[in-house]
Design a protein around this motif. Structure first.
Motif, short mmCIF file in Angstrom:
data_model
loop_
_atom_site.label_atom_id
_atom_site.label_comp_id
_atom_site.label_asym_id
_atom_site.label_seq_id
_atom_site.Cartn_x
_atom_site.Cartn_y
_atom_site.Cartn_z
N GLY A 1 4.10 21.47 -3.57
CA GLY A 1 4.82 20.36 -2.95
C GLY A 1 5.57 19.60 -4.03
N GLU A 2 6.56 18.85 -3.59
CA GLU A 2 7.34 18.07 -4.53
C GLU A 2 6.48 17.00 -5.19
N SER A 3 7.04 16.40 -6.22
CA SER A 3 6.37 15.28 -6.87
C SER A 3 6.15 14.16 -5.86
N GLY A 4 4.94 13.62 -5.84
CA GLY A 4 4.65 12.52 -4.94
C GLY A 4 4.14 12.94 -3.58
N SER A 5 3.99 14.24 -3.36
CA SER A 5 3.54 14.69 -2.04
C SER A 5 2.04 14.48 -1.84
N GLY A 6 1.31 14.18 -2.91
CA GLY A 6 -0.11 13.89 -2.77
C GLY A 6 -1.04 14.96 -3.30
N LYS A 7 -0.50 15.93 -4.04
CA LYS A 7 -1.34 17.03 -4.55
C LYS A 7 -2.47 16.52 -5.43
N SER A 8 -2.10 15.72 -6.43
CA SER A 8 -3.13 15.25 -7.36
C SER A 8 -4.15 14.39 -6.64
N THR A 9 -3.70 13.57 -5.72
CA THR A 9 -4.62 12.72 -4.97
C THR A 9 -5.64 13.58 -4.23
N LEU A 10 -5.17 14.65 -3.61
CA LEU A 10 -6.07 15.54 -2.89
C LEU A 10 -7.04 16.22 -3.85
N ALA B 1 -9.58 3.22 -9.21
CA ALA B 1 -10.22 2.15 -8.44
C ALA B 1 -9.33 1.62 -7.33
N GLU B 2 -8.00 1.67 -7.53
CA GLU B 2 -7.11 1.10 -6.52
C GLU B 2 -6.92 2.03 -5.32
N ALA B 3 -7.50 3.24 -5.39
CA ALA B 3 -7.39 4.16 -4.26
C ALA B 3 -8.54 3.94 -3.30
N PRO C 1 9.16 10.89 1.48
CA PRO C 1 8.83 9.56 2.02
C PRO C 1 7.76 8.88 1.19
N LEU C 2 7.79 7.57 1.20
CA LEU C 2 6.73 6.78 0.58
C LEU C 2 6.07 6.01 1.73
N LEU C 3 4.95 6.54 2.22
CA LEU C 3 4.36 5.97 3.42
C LEU C 3 3.55 4.73 3.09
N SER D 1 0.33 23.00 -8.18
CA SER D 1 1.42 23.40 -9.06
C SER D 1 2.78 23.35 -8.39
N HIS D 2 3.82 23.31 -9.23
CA HIS D 2 5.19 23.45 -8.79
C HIS D 2 5.67 24.89 -8.92
N ASP D 3 4.95 25.67 -9.72
CA ASP D 3 5.45 26.95 -10.18
C ASP D 3 5.18 28.05 -9.15
N PRO E 1 0.81 -1.22 0.00
CA PRO E 1 0.00 0.00 0.00
C PRO E 1 0.85 1.27 0.00
N VAL E 2 0.33 2.30 -0.65
CA VAL E 2 0.97 3.62 -0.60
C VAL E 2 -0.04 4.59 0.00
N ARG E 3 0.33 5.16 1.15
CA ARG E 3 -0.56 6.07 1.84
C ARG E 3 -0.29 7.46 1.28
N ALA E 4 -1.06 7.85 0.27
CA ALA E 4 -0.80 9.11 -0.44
C ALA E 4 -1.27 10.31 0.37
N LEU E 5 -2.38 10.17 1.09
CA LEU E 5 -2.84 11.24 1.98
C LEU E 5 -2.82 10.68 3.40
N1 LIG Z 1 -2.61 4.80 -9.10
C1 LIG Z 1 -1.66 4.76 -8.15
N2 LIG Z 1 -1.22 3.58 -7.66
C2 LIG Z 1 -0.28 3.53 -6.70
N3 LIG Z 1 0.30 4.60 -6.17
C3 LIG Z 1 -0.08 5.81 -6.61
C4 LIG Z 1 -1.07 5.95 -7.62
N4 LIG Z 1 -1.25 7.27 -7.87
C5 LIG Z 1 -0.40 7.91 -7.05
N5 LIG Z 1 0.30 7.05 -6.29
C6 LIG Z 1 1.31 7.40 -5.26
O1 LIG Z 1 0.72 8.28 -4.34
C7 LIG Z 1 1.61 9.31 -3.97
C8 LIG Z 1 1.01 10.66 -4.26
O2 LIG Z 1 0.82 10.81 -5.63
P1 LIG Z 1 0.20 12.13 -6.28
O3 LIG Z 1 0.04 11.86 -7.73
O4 LIG Z 1 -0.99 12.54 -5.54
O5 LIG Z 1 1.38 13.16 -6.06
P2 LIG Z 1 1.59 14.61 -6.71
O6 LIG Z 1 1.95 15.52 -5.59
O7 LIG Z 1 0.44 15.00 -7.54
O8 LIG Z 1 2.87 14.39 -7.60
P3 LIG Z 1 3.21 15.04 -9.01
O9 LIG Z 1 3.80 16.37 -8.73
O10 LIG Z 1 4.24 14.07 -9.55
O11 LIG Z 1 1.98 15.09 -9.80
C9 LIG Z 1 2.89 9.05 -4.75
O12 LIG Z 1 3.80 8.40 -3.90
C10 LIG Z 1 2.47 8.13 -5.86
O13 LIG Z 1 3.52 7.24 -6.18
#
Ligand SMILES: Nc1ncnc2c1ncn2[C@@H]1O[C@H](COP(=O)(O)OP(=O)(O)OP(=O)(O)O)[C@@H](O)[C@H]1O
Ligand SMILES: [Mg+2]
Lengths: 319, 323
Positions: B41-50, B60-62, B270-272, B206-208, B20-24
C-alpha cells in the motif's frame, strides 16, 4: 587509541583558551575605574603618593610588560602577592579552596540525589503520574527562585528557629565535623536548588528523547521488562547531556559561589575574590579568575573524556 | 489450518495535535501458521500501524478504538503486561526498516544478541546464530558496536535477534528499504531462509512489488486503513480486481527493476478522522459509480480473493488489463 586521538586536540585548545583567559582578565581589570591607590589611600590621595604606590607594585610599566611579568611568574607557580595582606596569593587560595570544594561537593551531591531520580521518573512516568507532577513543580521552583532569595529565606527561618542547623560561624570539618555540617548544610542546600532543577530538566528531556528512539521499540519488541529497558538502554543513551550540565554546574560551584558564600559568611574562594575585587587587589582577582577558568576547563575536558567512554561513536569519525 | 493472527474489525486512532488520525479503519485479516503474507500500500495506508499492532507496539498516542487482534490465541490489546511481554519474547520477532536505528548505539552487538537470546546464551551460541544469519566473522561482529557495521550487516543482526527464540510470527516492516539495492535480495533471502527453518509465519510490509512477488504466498493490499484486496500472490498480482490494486501495479509496471518503489497514483490517499462511510478510494477511482460515494464496501469473495469494492465482479466493472 580512539580516545587519545580524540583527546589530544582538546588539550591544545584548552591551553590556548587558558592563555586567552589570562590576557582577558589582565586587561579587563585595568579597565575598571579607580586603582589600588584610591582604595588604599582614600579619595584625597596626592599625585606623589599615587606615584610611589605605582612604582612599588610595577604599575608604572607598559601594560604588555606587566602582563608578561605576571605570566612569567605564573609559570613558576608564583601567583603574586596580595597588595592588602602581603601574603602570597597562592597560599591564600589553597587555604580557602577546601571550604569551597566542600560546599561544591555537598551541593552537587544534593543536586544529583534530587535531580537524577526525579528526572528519570518524569521522563518515563505517564503524564498524570504523581511523581511526574512533583518533578515538574521542583523543576519550575528551582529554575525561578534566585539563590539570594532562597538563601535569605533560609537565613530568616533558621535564625528564628535554630532547628539544629546554624547560620554563619564557620568551623572547619577537621576541628568539628558535626559543627561543620551544621554550618555548611544551609548554603549547600541554597546552592543545590538550581542544580536540582538543572539536573532534573536535563535528565527528563534526555530520557524523553531516548524513549522515542528506535532501539527502545526493539527492546520492547523482544519482551524486555521496563526496568531493564531503563537500566540498559535509557540511562546510558541519556547520559551525555546530563554529564554536560553536571560538569558545567560543578565548575560553576568550584569557581566560588560568590552570593551564597557572602550571604552565609563562608570563607571560601568566592568570598575571597569578592573582597579582592572590592579592594582592587589585582593579584587576587587575576589569580582567582584564572584558577576558576583552569578548573572549568579541566572539568570540561573530563566531561569530554566521559563522552568518549559513554558513547562508542564519539571520536570514531562516524557519527 | 490454524491461524497465528486473527484480526477483526481493528480500529486504531492516533491522537495527534491537529486532531485524530484514524490509521486503521476496521481491518479484518487472518494469517495462517507458516505462511508468508505481504502487506502493500502507499505511504500512510496504515501498514506499519497494523504490523506494530500485532505486538501492541504502537506509540502512546495510538488508541485501539474497536475490534480485536488475537496473536497465538491471545488478545494482545486485552492481556496483562506480563503476558504481553512473554508473548513478544517467545512468539514474536520484529525486523524494522532501519537497523541503525533499531540497534542500541551504546551496546555491543554480542550483548544485544544475548538480551534477545536469553541470559544463558554464551558467546558460542551467539556466534552460531550470527553465522546462521550469514555474517562471516561472527566473533568480530559480536565485539562491534552498531556504527562499526554496514547497513546490511546490521540488518542481518536484527534478523538474527528477531529469530533468536524461534518465534512463530515474524513481522518485517520494509526490511530492505534502507539498504543498498545490491544487497536487498541477499538480506531478504536470509530472512526467508531463517523463517523457513523455524516454520514461523512471516508478514512483510513493503512497497516493493517484485520482492513480494518472489517471496509472499499471499498479498493484502491496504488503502485508507483497510485491506481492500487480499488473496494468493499470483492471483492478486496477475489479475487484480480492486481498482486501487490495478492502479498500484500499473504505476510500478513501467520500469521494472528490482527494488523500485511504487510511483504515486494521481491524487492523495485519505487522512481519516472518523469511520469512512463510503469507499475511501472513490475520489481517486476512475471507474466509480453513484453508490461508491454513499455505501461503505464490505469484504466479498471475488475470483478467489477477498475484495472491498462494490463494483468488483459485477457486470458494470470495466475489464481492463492490469499488465
Ligand atoms: N505517531 C503518530 N501520530 C499521528 N499520526 C500517525 C502516527 N503514526 C502514524 N500516523 C498516521 O497514521 C497513518 C498510517 O501510518 P502508517 O505509518 O501506519 O502508514 P504506512 O503504510 O506504514 O506508511 P509508510 O509507507 O510511510 O511507512 C498515516 O496517516 C500517518 O500519518
Ligand atoms: Mg510504515
Amino acid at each position: 587509541m580512539r580516545i587519545l586521538f580524540y583527546f589530544l586536540p582538546k588539550l591544545a585548545v584548552a591551553a590556548i583558551t587558558m592563555l586567552g583567559v589570562s590576557a582577558l582578565v589582565f586587561l579587563s581589570l585595568r579597565m575598571i575605574p579607580g586603582g589600588y591607590a584610591d582604595v588604599l589611600l582614600g579619595p584625597f590621595v596626592t599625585p606623589e603618593a599615587r606615584e610611589a604606590i605605582a612604582v612599588r607594585y610595577g604599575l608604572d610599566q607598559p601594560l604588555l610588560i606587566q602582563y608578561l611579568n605576571w605570566l612569567g611568574a605564573l609559570f613558576q607557580g608564583d601567583l603574586g602577592v596580595s597588595m592588602v595582606t602581603r601574603a602570597p596569593v597562592l597560599d591564600e587560595f589553597l587555604r580557602r579552596a577546601p571550604v569551597t570544594l566542600e560546599l561544591a561537593l555537598l551541593a552537587l551531591i544534593v543536586a544529583l540525589a534530587g535531580g537524577l531520580p526525579l528526572g528519570i521518573l518524569a521522563g518515563i512516568a505517564p503524564p498524570d503520574h504523581r511523581g511526574g507532577l512533583l518533578a515538574r513543580l521542583v523543576g519550575a521552583l528551582g529554575a525561578s527562585v534566585p539563590d539570594f532569595v532562597l538563601g535569605s529565606l533560609l537565613i530568616f527561618v533558621f535564625s528564628v528557629w535554630s532547628l539544629w542547623l546554624r547560620v554563619g560561624g564557620y568551623v572547619g570539618p577537621i576541628e568539628d565535623p558535626v559543627g561543620n555540617l551544621r554550618v555548611m548544610l544551609l548554603p549547600a542546600l541554597t546552592l543545590s536548588l538550581f542544580g536540582i532543577a538543572l539536573v532534573l530538566r536535563t535528565t527528563r528531556d534526555a530520557v524523553l528523547r531516548v524513549m522515542t528512539e528506535g532501539h527502545i521499540t526493539t527492546a520492547l519488541a523482544r519482551g524486555e521488562r521496563p526496568i531493564d529497558i531503563v537500566r540498559l538502554h535509557v540511562l546510558r543513551n541519556a547520559a551525555i547531556p546530563v554529564v554536560t550540565v553536571v560538569t558545567t554546574y560543578f565548575g560553576f560551584l568550584l569557581g566560588g559561589a560568590v552570593v551564597v558564600e557572602v550571604l552565609f559568611s563562608i570563607p571560601g574562594i568566592g568570598f575571597f575574590i569578592f573582597s579582592g575585587l572590592e579592594n582592587r587587589d589585582y593579584a587576587i582577582v587575576q589569580a582567582g579568575v584564572l584558577i576558576a577558568a583552569a578548573v572549568f576547563i579541566t572539568i570540561n575536558m573530563l566531561a569530554d573524556l566521559a563522552y568518549a567512554l559513554i558513547d562508542p561513536r564519539v571520536g570514531s569519525g562516524r557519527h | 489450518m490454524s491461524h497465528i493472527v486473527t484480526c477483526e474489525n481493528l480500529v486504531v486512532t492516533y491522537r495527534a495535535s491537529n486532531g485524530p488520525v484514524r490509521a486503521l479503519d476496521g481491518v479484518d485479516l487472518t494469517i495462517s501458521e507458516g505462511e508468508t503474507l505481504a502487506i502493500v500500500g502507499e505511504s500512510g495506508s496504515g501498514k506499519s500501524t497494523l504490523g506494530m499492532a500485532m505486538g501492541r507496539l504502537l506509540p502512546a498516542e495510538a488508541e485501539r478504538e474497536d475490534g480485536r487482534m488475537d496473536v497465538a490465541g491471545q488478545p494482545v490489546f486485552d492481556i496483562a503486561a506480563n503476558d504481553l511481554r512473554e508473548l513478544r519474547r517467545d512468539l514474536l520477532g520484529f525486523v524494522f526498516q532501519n537497523p541503525m536505528v533499531a540497534l542500541d548505539p551504546t551496546m555491543r552487538i554480542g550483548r544485544q544478541m544475548q538480551r534477545a537470546m536469553g541470559r544463558r546464551a554464551g558467546s558460542e551460541e551467539i556466534h552460531a546464530l550470527l553465522e546462521r544469519a550469514e555474517l562471516d566473522d561472527p566473533a568480530r561482529v559480536a565485539k562491534s558496536f552498531p556504527h562499526q557495521l554496514s547497513g546490511g550487516m546490521a540488518q542481518r543482526v536484527v534478523i538474527a535477534m528477531a529469530s533468536a527464540r524461534t518465534p512463530r510470527l515474524l513481522i518485517a516492516d520494509e526490511p530492505t528499504a534502507s539498504l543498498d539495492a545490491s544487497i536487498r535480495d541477499k538480506v531478504m533471502g536470509t530472512l526467508c531462509r531463517l523463517r523457513a527453518e523455524s516454520g514461523a509465519s512471516l508478514v512483510i510490509l513493503s512497497h516493493d512489488v517484485h520482492m513480494i512477488a518472489r517471496h509472499a504466498d499471499r498479498v493484502a493490499v491496504m488503502y485508507g486503513g483497510r485491506i481492500v484486496e487480499q488473496g494468493p500472490t499470483g492471483r492478486v498480482l496477475d489479475a487484480p480486481v480492486h481498482p486501487y490494486t490495478r492502479a498500484l501495479l500499473k504505476a510500478a509496471a513501467g520500469h521494472e527493476k528490482p527494488g523500485d518503489w511504487l510511483t504515486p497514483i494521481p491524487g492523495t490517499p485519505p487522512l481519516l478522522s472518523a469511520r469512512c462511510a463510503a469507499c475511501s478510494f472513490e475520489p481517486r477511482c476512475t471507474v466509480s459509480e453513484e453508490n461508491c460515494h454513499t455505501t461503505r464496501p464490505e469484504p466479498r469473495e471475488v475470483e478467489g480473493r477477498e475484495v472491498l469494492c462494490l463494483l468488483a465482479g459485477t457486470q458494470t466493472e470495466p475489464k481492463e488489463a492490469a499488465r
